[in-house]
Design a protein around this motif. Sequence first.
Motif, short mmCIF file in Angstrom:
data_model
loop_
_atom_site.label_atom_id
_atom_site.label_comp_id
_atom_site.label_asym_id
_atom_site.label_seq_id
_atom_site.Cartn_x
_atom_site.Cartn_y
_atom_site.Cartn_z
N TRP B 35 21.14 -19.27 -35.32
CA TRP B 35 19.93 -18.96 -34.58
C TRP B 35 18.77 -18.82 -35.58
N TYR B 36 17.66 -19.46 -35.23
CA TYR B 36 16.45 -19.38 -36.01
C TYR B 36 15.30 -18.97 -35.10
N ARG B 37 14.29 -18.37 -35.70
CA ARG B 37 13.04 -18.05 -35.00
C ARG B 37 11.94 -18.89 -35.64
N THR B 85 9.32 -19.19 -30.77
CA THR B 85 10.33 -20.13 -30.26
C THR B 85 11.64 -19.83 -30.97
N TYR B 86 12.69 -19.71 -30.20
CA TYR B 86 14.02 -19.42 -30.75
C TYR B 86 14.86 -20.70 -30.69
N LEU B 87 15.36 -21.08 -31.84
CA LEU B 87 16.11 -22.32 -31.99
C LEU B 87 17.58 -22.03 -32.25
N CYS B 88 18.42 -22.80 -31.61
CA CYS B 88 19.87 -22.73 -31.81
C CYS B 88 20.31 -24.04 -32.47
N ALA B 89 21.26 -23.96 -33.38
CA ALA B 89 21.75 -25.16 -34.05
C ALA B 89 23.23 -25.01 -34.33
N VAL B 90 23.94 -26.13 -34.33
CA VAL B 90 25.37 -26.11 -34.65
C VAL B 90 25.64 -26.99 -35.86
N GLN B 91 26.64 -26.60 -36.59
CA GLN B 91 27.11 -27.36 -37.74
C GLN B 91 28.53 -27.76 -37.40
N ALA B 92 28.79 -29.06 -37.33
CA ALA B 92 30.03 -29.54 -36.74
C ALA B 92 30.86 -30.33 -37.73
N VAL B 93 32.16 -30.17 -37.62
CA VAL B 93 33.08 -30.88 -38.51
C VAL B 93 32.98 -32.38 -38.31
#
Lengths: 113, 112
Positions: B35-37, B85-93
């Motif tokens: 999660w980032y702001r 603004t709140y940002l969601c991000a995923v790091q995927a295999v």
Amino acid sequence: GAGVSQSPSNKVTEKGKDVELRCDPISGHTALYWYRQSLGQGLEFLIYFQGNSAPDKSGLPSDRFSAERTGGSVSTLTIQRTQQEDSAVYLCASSFGMQETQYFGPGTRLLVL
Amino acid sequence: EDQVTQSPEALRLQEGESSSLNCSYTVSGLRGLFWYRQDPGKGPEFLFTLYSAGEEKEKERLKATLTKKESFLHITAPKPEDSATYLCAVQAVSRGYNKLIFGAGTRLAVHP
């Protein structure tokens, strides 16, 4: 300590000109990333460096885009023959290692007229 | 295809009115969820990393939780300075560990 810095903070250029965007990562961070954030869209991955090598260039949108990193530190993103659709905020991030948290710089706002 | 979807797109709250932001994801082999702001004209600021279902992280008025399909960012008694603004991000295999896949973000406005 100092965070990720980017320069210039804003750049206005004419269509067809080349531009260079610079990123100084956090000291000691070996991984460096470039992302693009277009108006109303999410962040889009462009390229990843580990040290001076770029094992993942999969996000570069065209061959007009290139990037290099020297001395395992500073990176430059170059856009040749800019187009209006290149207008966006270009964000740089760095991390201690490939799997670690990425910390972002303030971005360069590019406007192509 | 790996995908991250955030909802709502925008949220308006009164000061003190608690709420939650949602981040749902479909990804092959989640390595981490971030999660980032982001404030206007600035780069994303790191808030939390979650690695496994059931994990929770807290910071001031914010609490992030993770399940196998989604994450929530709970905001308790928000203040106007939480507007961002709140940002969601995923790091995927499946994509390699190196890049983050971001959602479009939730624009939060907290009014006094």
